[in-house]
Scaffold this motif. Structure first.
Motif, PDB file in Angstrom:
ATOM      1  N   LYS A 100      40.823  23.728  41.719  1.00  0.00           N
ATOM      2  CA  LYS A 100      40.262  25.071  41.549  1.00  0.00           C
ATOM      3  C   LYS A 100      38.778  24.985  41.242  1.00  0.00           C
ATOM      4  CE  LYS A 100      44.616  26.964  39.767  1.00  0.00           C
ATOM      5  NZ  LYS A 100      45.271  27.657  38.639  1.00  0.00           N
TER       6      LYS A 100
ATOM      7  N   SER B 104      38.046  32.122  46.686  1.00  0.00           N
ATOM      8  CA  SER B 104      38.917  31.241  47.454  1.00  0.00           C
ATOM      9  C   SER B 104      39.288  31.881  48.771  1.00  0.00           C
ATOM     10  CB  SER B 104      40.177  30.926  46.651  1.00  0.00           C
ATOM     11  OG  SER B 104      39.813  30.272  45.440  1.00  0.00           O
TER      12      SER B 104
ATOM     13  N   ASN C 249      40.027  34.233  43.035  1.00  0.00           N
ATOM     14  CA  ASN C 249      40.847  34.424  44.220  1.00  0.00           C
ATOM     15  C   ASN C 249      40.025  34.976  45.362  1.00  0.00           C
ATOM     16  OD1 ASN C 249      43.062  33.477  42.871  1.00  0.00           O
ATOM     17  ND2 ASN C 249      43.760  35.506  42.204  1.00  0.00           N
TER      18      ASN C 249
END
Length: 430
Positions: free
Chosen positions: A65, A41, A38
């Motif tokens: 992902k 990202s 995360n």
């Protein structure tokens, strides 16, 4: 007993601690990984928008992902501001030299279009004549006694005795001195009857020797008696074939064309024919028609060629070599055969654009001759194509994604992408 109980209690406590530690690690490890992903990202999203992740070895597969691809490779992001896949790659000039990359100019030249195929000489069936009996008769004399006898036009073939002919001739002769209009009409009808029975003016003129005079059949044209179906003294019936006469002033040549070649041959295509039996001689003609049937064994289609044969040198049954020129001699863009990269769906070449820049271009190919292949679409002439080492460049273009839009080329030239070749550092790979 007490020491044993203490040992058992210690082993049990150690096992409990191991289970608790394992479960705790299983619960917290995904959280850490997820937080790391995360964070990555979030970093990517904070700077540049990520469209998807992909494996550089298989760029056509997209993932939502990051992480490892099914092949076990670390995936890289695809950003929205990349401007789409590049179709140009750049290779260090030193590497190009070490690979021995050679180029050739796309030329416009006349390809040799001559096609050599086997053929067989046959009779021209348009010159075939069937000699038959028009009435019941007896063969009183045969002037031709063996097949394949050469006869001239008007030569006698056979003499027939026919009662029906004799009665018709007698009726016609009886009306020769008639003067009345009715008699003249009867005489005209009698002559028409003789013509229907197959008698010519010469036959009528030569039959003035009596009622039992024989009628001679003459050759309607010069040629060869190919079949002889009767013998002297034989009785024949009306409509029975006596012999077959074939002319030799022209012959047919039936050439066997492979299906790939048959599509280029048309009516009127010029041809040259040679036969081993007549060395040094060449016969010229044109394709009359392309026969509609295809041989089920050889998968060839026959072309019918008409040749003049005034001296009768060409005989049916001879094997011939037929040379066809199906296309006009015009200059077309061609590339060396070594420059083509064939895939299951299309064919492409690698263009050399200078300064180590290369680009893959899809082409549509045509005829091939003399080590060169015609380019129907994709190149106009004057470009440089890679003829040695193009497969290595093509594989690098595939790894970099440069081949993803071969069928949907950008409207303006895309910026170059630097792609390392084998032996170069991996740090520059996108």
């Amino acid at each position: 007993m007490k020491p044993a109980l203490m040992i058992f209690a210690g082993v049990l406590l150690a096992a409990v601690l191991l289970v608790v530690g394992y479960l705790g690690g299983r619960r917290h490890a995904p959280s850490a990984s997820a937080s790391t992903g995360n964070a990555a990202s979030a970093t990517d999203a904070g700077e540049r928008k990520v469209l998807y992740w992909y494996d550089t070895m298989v760029p056509q597969q997209h993932f939502d992902k990051p992480g490892l691809s099914p092949m076990g490779m670390q995936m890289v992001p695809k950003y929205a501001d990349d401007g789409g896949p590049k179709d140009v790659i750049q290779i260090d000039p030193t590497t190009v030299q070490n690979l021995g990359v050679r180029t050739a100019l796309v030329e416009r030249r006349v390809l040799a279009s001559a096609i050599r195929v086997p053929g067989t000489i046959t009779w021209d069936l348009r010159q075939a004549s069937t000699i038959s009996a028009r009435v019941d008769a007896v063969i009183s004399k045969l002037d031709v006694r063996a097949p394949y006898t050469v006869v001239a036009a008007g030569a006698p073939l056979a003499q027939l005795l026919a009662p029906q002919w004799n009665s018709a001739l007698a009726e016609y002769r009886a009306l020769e001195q008639a003067r009345s209009a009715d008699a003249r009409e009867l005489r005209s009808a009698a002559r028409q009857r003789l013509q229907v029975l197959g008698l010519t003016a010469a036959d009528i003129q030569s039959s003035r020797h009596g009622a039992d005079a024989a009628i001679t059949l003459h050759a309607p044209q010069a040629g060869v008696v190919t079949t002889l179906d009767v013998r002297e003294g034989q009785r024949v019936t009306a409509g029975q074939t006596l012999m077959t006469l074939n002319g030799l002033s022209t012959v047919w040549v039936e050439a066997a064309l492979p299906q790939a070649v048959a599509g280029t041959v048309r009516s009127g295509t010029p041809v040259g024919v040679t036969v081993d039996a007549l060395p040094g001689r060449s016969f010229h003609g044109t394709v009359e028609t392309l026969l509609s049937d295809v041989d089920a064994v050889t998968r060839t289609q026959r072309a019918r060629i008409v040749l003049d044969n005034p001296d009768g040198a060409l005989s049916p049954g001879m094997f011939a070599t037929v040379q066809l020129n199906p296309t006009p001699d015009v200059a077309v863009p061609v590339v060396p055969d070594d420059a083509l990269i064939a895939t299951g769906t299309h064919t492409r070449v690698i263009l050399a654009e200078g300064d180590g820049h290369f680009r893959a271009v899809s082409v549509r190919i045509g005829r091939a001759a003399g080590g060169y292949t015609e380019i129907l679409d994709g190149l106009a002439g004057g470009e440089k194509v890679v003829v040695s080492g193009q497969f290595l460049i093509d594989s690098e273009a595939s790894l970099s994604g440069a081949l993803e839009r071969l069928n949907d080329a950008p409207t303006k030239p895309a910026p170059a992408t630097s792609v390392p070749m084998p032996g170069m550092p991996m740090g520059d790979r996108p």
